[in-house]
Design a protein around this motif. Structure first.
Motif, PDB file in Angstrom:
ATOM      1  N   VAL A  74     -72.375  48.188  84.466  1.00 47.16           N
ATOM      2  CA  VAL A  74     -71.834  46.940  82.988  1.00 47.16           C
ATOM      3  C   VAL A  74     -71.068  45.971  83.941  1.00 47.16           C
ATOM      4  CG1 VAL A  74     -70.053  48.304  82.049  1.00 47.16           C
ATOM      5  CG2 VAL A  74     -71.797  47.008  81.081  1.00 47.16           C
ATOM      6  N   ASP A  75     -70.330  46.380  84.880  1.00 45.10           N
ATOM      7  CA  ASP A  75     -69.754  46.209  84.940  1.00 45.10           C
ATOM      8  C   ASP A  75     -69.834  44.643  85.805  1.00 45.10           C
ATOM      9  OD1 ASP A  75     -66.120  44.669  86.144  1.00 45.10           O
ATOM     10  OD2 ASP A  75     -67.454  45.224  88.164  1.00 45.10           O
ATOM     11  N   PRO A  76     -70.973  44.410  86.927  1.00 44.01           N
ATOM     12  CA  PRO A  76     -71.693  43.164  87.192  1.00 44.01           C
ATOM     13  C   PRO A  76     -71.792  42.157  86.168  1.00 44.01           C
ATOM     14  CG  PRO A  76     -72.459  45.276  88.194  1.00 44.01           C
ATOM     15  CD  PRO A  76     -71.528  45.505  87.453  1.00 44.01           C
ATOM     16  N   LYS A  77     -72.814  42.987  85.458  1.00 47.13           N
ATOM     17  CA  LYS A  77     -73.443  41.978  84.072  1.00 47.13           C
ATOM     18  C   LYS A  77     -72.865  41.493  83.101  1.00 47.13           C
ATOM     19  CE  LYS A  77     -77.556  44.882  83.685  1.00 47.13           C
ATOM     20  NZ  LYS A  77     -78.211  45.951  82.688  1.00 47.13           N
ATOM     21  N   LEU A  78     -71.208  42.172  82.883  1.00 44.77           N
ATOM     22  CA  LEU A  78     -70.601  41.521  82.474  1.00 44.77           C
ATOM     23  C   LEU A  78     -69.538  40.380  82.972  1.00 44.77           C
ATOM     24  CD1 LEU A  78     -68.482  44.681  80.528  1.00 44.77           C
ATOM     25  CD2 LEU A  78     -70.083  42.684  79.505  1.00 44.77           C
ATOM     26  N   ARG A  79     -68.985  40.260  84.435  1.00 47.31           N
ATOM     27  CA  ARG A  79     -68.886  38.776  85.251  1.00 47.31           C
ATOM     28  C   ARG A  79     -69.918  38.010  85.184  1.00 47.31           C
ATOM     29  NH1 ARG A  79     -64.736  40.425  89.127  1.00 47.31           N
ATOM     30  NH2 ARG A  79     -64.279  42.432  88.560  1.00 47.31           N
ATOM     31  N   SER A  80     -71.427  38.194  84.675  1.00 51.38           N
ATOM     32  CA  SER A  80     -72.065  37.649  85.070  1.00 51.38           C
ATOM     33  C   SER A  80     -72.621  36.364  84.402  1.00 51.38           C
ATOM     34  CB  SER A  80     -73.636  37.758  85.830  1.00 51.38           C
ATOM     35  OG  SER A  80     -73.597  38.153  86.925  1.00 51.38           O
ATOM     36  N   PHE A  81     -72.519  37.605  83.546  1.00 49.51           N
ATOM     37  CA  PHE A  81     -72.444  36.854  80.840  1.00 49.51           C
ATOM     38  C   PHE A  81     -71.476  36.723  80.260  1.00 49.51           C
ATOM     39  CE2 PHE A  81     -76.942  38.981  82.954  1.00 49.51           C
ATOM     40  CZ  PHE A  81     -76.694  37.968  83.251  1.00 49.51           C
ATOM     41  N   TYR A  82     -70.806  37.134  80.765  1.00 47.08           N
ATOM     42  CA  TYR A  82     -69.302  36.855  80.499  1.00 47.08           C
ATOM     43  C   TYR A  82     -68.175  36.765  80.862  1.00 47.08           C
ATOM     44  CZ  TYR A  82     -71.880  38.702  76.707  1.00 47.08           C
ATOM     45  OH  TYR A  82     -73.745  38.830  76.047  1.00 47.08           O
ATOM     46  N   SER A  83     -67.977  35.969  81.876  1.00 47.19           N
ATOM     47  CA  SER A  83     -66.867  35.881  82.642  1.00 47.19           C
ATOM     48  C   SER A  83     -65.893  35.133  81.414  1.00 47.19           C
ATOM     49  CB  SER A  83     -67.198  35.734  83.772  1.00 47.19           C
ATOM     50  OG  SER A  83     -67.812  33.941  83.743  1.00 47.19           O
ATOM     51  N   LEU A 105     -62.739  46.042  83.378  1.00 45.98           N
ATOM     52  CA  LEU A 105     -62.818  47.408  82.943  1.00 45.98           C
ATOM     53  C   LEU A 105     -61.880  48.474  83.778  1.00 45.98           C
ATOM     54  CD1 LEU A 105     -65.089  49.784  84.311  1.00 45.98           C
ATOM     55  CD2 LEU A 105     -65.905  47.530  84.168  1.00 45.98           C
ATOM     56  N   ASP A 106     -61.831  49.966  83.122  1.00 40.41           N
ATOM     57  CA  ASP A 106     -60.948  50.873  83.481  1.00 40.41           C
ATOM     58  C   ASP A 106     -61.255  51.920  82.809  1.00 40.41           C
ATOM     59  OD1 ASP A 106     -59.200  51.901  85.338  1.00 40.41           O
ATOM     60  OD2 ASP A 106     -57.388  51.755  84.347  1.00 40.41           O
ATOM     61  N   VAL A 107     -61.417  53.091  83.887  1.00 35.61           N
ATOM     62  CA  VAL A 107     -62.117  54.564  83.635  1.00 35.61           C
ATOM     63  C   VAL A 107     -60.863  55.338  82.820  1.00 35.61           C
ATOM     64  CG1 VAL A 107     -63.250  56.678  83.752  1.00 35.61           C
ATOM     65  CG2 VAL A 107     -64.237  54.335  84.777  1.00 35.61           C
ATOM     66  N   LYS A 108     -60.600  56.151  82.121  1.00 36.12           N
ATOM     67  CA  LYS A 108     -59.698  56.933  81.644  1.00 36.12           C
ATOM     68  C   LYS A 108     -60.221  58.619  81.235  1.00 36.12           C
ATOM     69  CE  LYS A 108     -55.890  53.684  82.538  1.00 36.12           C
ATOM     70  NZ  LYS A 108     -54.824  53.921  83.026  1.00 36.12           N
ATOM     71  N   GLY A 109     -60.102  59.189  82.444  1.00 30.41           N
ATOM     72  CA  GLY A 109     -61.233  59.915  81.627  1.00 30.41           C
ATOM     73  C   GLY A 109     -62.572  60.450  81.753  1.00 30.41           C
ATOM     74  N   ASP A 110     -63.211  60.565  80.015  1.00 27.73           N
ATOM     75  CA  ASP A 110     -64.292  59.763  80.350  1.00 27.73           C
ATOM     76  C   ASP A 110     -64.215  58.889  79.445  1.00 27.73           C
ATOM     77  OD1 ASP A 110     -63.309  61.012  77.108  1.00 27.73           O
ATOM     78  OD2 ASP A 110     -64.951  62.420  77.409  1.00 27.73           O
ATOM     79  N   ARG A 111     -63.442  58.120  79.130  1.00 34.31           N
ATOM     80  CA  ARG A 111     -63.486  56.871  77.924  1.00 34.31           C
ATOM     81  C   ARG A 111     -63.370  55.827  78.651  1.00 34.31           C
ATOM     82  NH1 ARG A 111     -59.903  55.449  73.415  1.00 34.31           N
ATOM     83  NH2 ARG A 111     -60.687  57.864  72.934  1.00 34.31           N
ATOM     84  N   LEU A 112     -64.264  54.901  79.017  1.00 31.96           N
ATOM     85  CA  LEU A 112     -64.653  53.174  79.723  1.00 31.96           C
ATOM     86  C   LEU A 112     -63.916  52.535  78.750  1.00 31.96           C
ATOM     87  CD1 LEU A 112     -65.266  51.835  81.356  1.00 31.96           C
ATOM     88  CD2 LEU A 112     -67.590  50.664  80.263  1.00 31.96           C
ATOM     89  N   ILE A 113     -62.439  51.667  79.148  1.00 30.33           N
ATOM     90  CA  ILE A 113     -61.540  51.040  78.841  1.00 30.33           C
ATOM     91  C   ILE A 113     -62.151  49.173  79.186  1.00 30.33           C
ATOM     92  CG2 ILE A 113     -59.501  49.975  77.957  1.00 30.33           C
ATOM     93  CD1 ILE A 113     -58.328  53.046  78.474  1.00 30.33           C
ATOM     94  N   ILE A 114     -62.730  48.269  78.320  1.00 27.12           N
ATOM     95  CA  ILE A 114     -63.033  47.230  78.670  1.00 27.12           C
ATOM     96  C   ILE A 114     -62.108  46.123  78.228  1.00 27.12           C
ATOM     97  CG2 ILE A 114     -65.315  45.572  77.795  1.00 27.12           C
ATOM     98  CD1 ILE A 114     -65.965  47.634  79.500  1.00 27.12           C
ATOM     99  N   TYR A 115     -61.393  45.542  79.162  1.00 24.73           N
ATOM    100  CA  TYR A 115     -60.479  44.411  78.666  1.00 24.73           C
ATOM    101  C   TYR A 115     -61.182  42.674  78.725  1.00 24.73           C
ATOM    102  CZ  TYR A 115     -56.752  47.849  80.039  1.00 24.73           C
ATOM    103  OH  TYR A 115     -56.259  48.885  79.752  1.00 24.73           O
ATOM    104  N   ARG A 116     -61.025  42.100  77.438  1.00 28.41           N
ATOM    105  CA  ARG A 116     -61.753  40.797  76.843  1.00 28.41           C
ATOM    106  C   ARG A 116     -60.714  40.520  76.189  1.00 28.41           C
ATOM    107  NH1 ARG A 116     -61.095  43.004  72.579  1.00 28.41           N
ATOM    108  NH2 ARG A 116     -62.180  43.676  71.335  1.00 28.41           N
ATOM    109  N   LYS A 117     -61.376  38.943  76.213  1.00 24.36           N
ATOM    110  CA  LYS A 117     -60.630  37.912  75.077  1.00 24.36           C
ATOM    111  C   LYS A 117     -61.590  38.601  74.221  1.00 24.36           C
ATOM    112  CE  LYS A 117     -57.997  34.152  76.613  1.00 24.36           C
ATOM    113  NZ  LYS A 117     -58.912  32.684  76.842  1.00 24.36           N
TER     114      LYS A 117
END
Length: 133
Positions: free
Chosen positions: A4-13, A19-31
């Motif tokens: 998902v990271d490369p796609k977000l960098r390409s289409f939603y930069s 993004l960060d991974v905390k345990g089993d949770r994916l954290i997405i930082y975005r406006k």
């Protein structure tokens, strides 16, 4: 998650910061961006995703990173030769570091940027170098 990271960098930069991974949770930082949120939910259905607001997007932070890199001579003359400059994953600014052999005094500062005894500094959104608006 890695896909998902490369796609977000390409289409939603314009709104995505990182993004960060905390345990089993994916954290997405975005406006805030409803289209980005929907895209992530459509791509990842087996992971707990948390969306967190970021003050700056990856596009803005990449521009800031290039501005700091372009000022390498300025930093070198202040005994802070740049080794690495990268956007922070949480969208709050950029991180920069100098080689560990660079002699620094604790709390040595130049302008609004403070170098620590670890020969690195962080330019947070509220107190350091941030993208021009």
């Amino acid at each position: 998650m890695d896909a998902v990271d490369p796609k977000l960098r390409s289409f939603y930069s314009h709104s995505y910061a990182g993004l960060d991974v905390k345990g089993d949770r994916l954290i997405i930082y975005r406006k805030p961006d409803a289209a980005l949120d929907a895209f992530v939910r459509g791509q990842i259905d087996d992971v707990d995703v948390e969306f967190r607001d970021a003050p700056y997007s990856l596009d803005e932070l990449e521009q800031l990173t290039e501005r700091v890199r372009a000022d390498w001579h300025y930093w070198a003359t202040r005994r802070f030769p740049l080794r690495m400059v990268i956007p922070r994953l949480d969208g709050t600014g950029v991180n920069a570091s100098s080689p560990p052999t660079t002699p620094m005094r604790h709390g040595q500062s130049s302008g609004s940027v403070t170098a620590t005894s670890r020969s690195s500094w962080t330019a947070p959104a509220r107190t350091g170098i941030v993208p021009a608006r």
